[in-house]
Design a protein around this motif. Structure first.
Motif, PDB file in Angstrom:
ATOM      1  N   LEU A 118      30.192  46.385  44.347  1.00  0.00           N
ATOM      2  CA  LEU A 118      31.337  46.317  45.242  1.00  0.00           C
ATOM      3  C   LEU A 118      32.584  46.227  44.370  1.00  0.00           C
ATOM      4  O   LEU A 118      32.959  45.163  43.889  1.00  0.00           O
ATOM      5  N   PHE A 145      32.597  44.211  41.102  1.00  0.00           N
ATOM      6  CA  PHE A 145      31.687  43.069  41.234  1.00  0.00           C
ATOM      7  C   PHE A 145      30.266  43.522  41.588  1.00  0.00           C
ATOM      8  O   PHE A 145      30.066  44.580  42.184  1.00  0.00           O
ATOM      9  N   ILE A 183      26.580  42.515  43.405  1.00  0.00           N
ATOM     10  CA  ILE A 183      25.965  41.700  44.454  1.00  0.00           C
ATOM     11  C   ILE A 183      24.446  41.787  44.284  1.00  0.00           C
ATOM     12  O   ILE A 183      23.887  42.885  44.221  1.00  0.00           O
ATOM     13  N   GLN A 202      28.166  34.050  43.252  1.00  0.00           N
ATOM     14  CA  GLN A 202      28.337  35.416  43.764  1.00  0.00           C
ATOM     15  C   GLN A 202      29.681  35.510  44.464  1.00  0.00           C
ATOM     16  O   GLN A 202      29.825  35.104  45.616  1.00  0.00           O
ATOM     17  N   THR A 203      30.685  36.032  43.762  1.00  0.00           N
ATOM     18  CA  THR A 203      32.039  36.079  44.293  1.00  0.00           C
ATOM     19  C   THR A 203      32.649  37.460  44.107  1.00  0.00           C
ATOM     20  O   THR A 203      32.188  38.245  43.266  1.00  0.00           O
ATOM     21  N   VAL A 204      33.684  37.725  44.886  1.00  0.00           N
ATOM     22  CA  VAL A 204      34.487  38.935  44.720  1.00  0.00           C
ATOM     23  C   VAL A 204      35.950  38.525  44.808  1.00  0.00           C
ATOM     24  O   VAL A 204      36.285  37.489  45.401  1.00  0.00           O
ATOM     25  N   GLN A 205      36.817  39.341  44.230  1.00  0.00           N
ATOM     26  CA  GLN A 205      38.248  39.063  44.258  1.00  0.00           C
ATOM     27  C   GLN A 205      39.000  40.254  44.823  1.00  0.00           C
ATOM     28  O   GLN A 205      38.540  41.393  44.719  1.00  0.00           O
ATOM     29  N   ILE A 223      39.350  44.892  47.787  1.00  0.00           N
ATOM     30  CA  ILE A 223      38.568  44.387  46.657  1.00  0.00           C
ATOM     31  C   ILE A 223      39.011  45.057  45.358  1.00  0.00           C
ATOM     32  O   ILE A 223      39.202  46.286  45.312  1.00  0.00           O
ATOM     33  N   THR A 269      39.722  34.639  45.871  1.00  0.00           N
ATOM     34  CA  THR A 269      38.346  34.778  45.403  1.00  0.00           C
ATOM     35  C   THR A 269      37.432  34.326  46.529  1.00  0.00           C
ATOM     36  O   THR A 269      37.565  33.204  47.040  1.00  0.00           O
TER      37      THR A 269
END
Length: 354
Positions: free
Chosen positions: A254, A257, A259, A289-292, A311, A334
């Motif tokens: 993603l 990032f 996943i 497990q993070t996204v920014q 994202i 985040t």
């Protein structure tokens, strides 16, 4: 008492017009089944097949062991409540409620007694001498319900009965409906496109699309474990985030990032990831497990804001429900994507994978 049984029902109007394709359902005594779906999915046609207003191309409608395919609508002992109320304008409330009993040549004293009893249940006791034009929308809908209840039918059929009411009145009548039918030990089939009605009223929900049942389950199961991508996207407000991601090994990508994927039996080149906005949260330092991304849109919903985030490293957007106590737009955030909150669907079939 006897359950309503639909077996392989199909209705075809023309070679390319098949609103009901192959539907089998069983509705037990005391069960409240909602037929939920978008316009054109076949739910109203299915209700008309049950009522006998349409003749099936194939399949059967039965109550208990009695096949109703060749039984006229008036002889099926089913009560139907319409979207438009369908009240006789020249008759009083009492006369409207007692119409079906009068047609059956029920003695006058019994009609009066049963009308008074049902009217009292629905708060219509003081309105029996009024004409429909003297009633509010909610009162007219109660009269239509009373007319159905007084018949003591084997099955109740309701075709979007709240759609003509304003939002506040709809909420009030919805609560009254739930109380009313909780006390009736009869099968109820309710048609709506409003998921709030489906989730609050039903003991079971059948989600329809293109004339087929996509999922049949209790409301909570429909929400927490949608059977396919269509159900996931249709049920729930705000709508679930559904993102098509590239896969490699046990990971999906993603933007910038990664996943983690569940242990699927076959390797995938791509997958649809679903997560509800209310399951997307601000990450804590412990989250793995993070996204920014950057917030580019904020929609105020009172206690919470629905925010849209682009994202990093992609043109993919994700929406989250976050507290309304701060300004989000233009800021970096985040987000934590908890594995137990993620739904995975097959890209081609749309079926659930986990």
């Amino acid at each position: 008492m006897a359950k309503l049984k639909l077996q392989n029902l199909r209705k075809q109007f023309a070679p390319q017009v098949v609103p009901v394709k192959d539907i089998s359902l069983e509705i037990e005594d005391g069960e409240f089944l909602t037929l939920l779906g978008p316009s054109g999915c076949g739910k109203s046609t299915l209700l008309r097949l049950i009522a006998g207003l349409e003749e099936p191309t194939a399949g059967t409608v039965a109550v208990g062991e009695r096949n109703l395919n060749k039984v006229a609508p008036g002889n099926r002992n089913m009560a139907m409540v319409f979207q438009s109320y369908a009240l006789y304008p020249h008759m009083t409330v009492a006369e409207n409620i007692g119409t079906a009993l009068k047609i059956r040549k029920t003695p006058s004293a019994e009609i009066q007694s049963r009308v008074a009893e049902v009217a009292q249940k629905l708060g219509l006791g003081s309105l029996l001498d009024r004409k429909p034009r003297e009633l509010s929308g909610g009162q007219r809908q109660r009269v239509a319900l009373a007319r159905a209840l007084v018949r003591n039918p084997d099955v109740f059929l309701l075709d979007e009965p709240l759609s003509n009411l304003d939002a506040l009145l709809r909420e009030q009548v919805r609560a009254e409906l739930k109380q009313l039918f909780d006390s009736q030990n009869k099968p109820v089939v309710y048609v709506t496109h409003d998921q709030t009605e489906a989730m609050t009223l039903s003991s079971k929900v059948a989600v329809l699309k293109d004339g087929l049942v996509q999922q049949l389950d209790p409301p909570r199961r429909i929400y927490t474990h949608p059977a396919n991508e269509f159900v996931a996207g249709f049920v729930g407000s705000p709508q679930m985030n559904l993102l098509t991601l590239r896969c490699e090994g046990q990971q999906a990508f993603l933007g910038d990032f990664r996943i983690a994927l569940p242990d699927f039996s076959n390797p995938l080149s791509s997958v649809v990831m679903g997560i509800r906005p209310d399951d997307v949260s601000l990450a804590t330092p412990e989250e793995t497990q993070t996204v920014q991304g950057e917030v580019f849109l904020t929609e105020g919903l009172g206690k919470e804001n629905l925010i849209s985030i682009r994202i990093d490293g992609s043109d993919t957007n994700i929406r989250a429900l976050l507290p309304a106590d701060r300004a989000w737009e233009g800021n970096k955030v985040t987000l934590a994507l908890l594995p137990e909150k993620i739904h995975w669907f097959d890209v081609k079939s749309g079926e659930r994978l986990n």
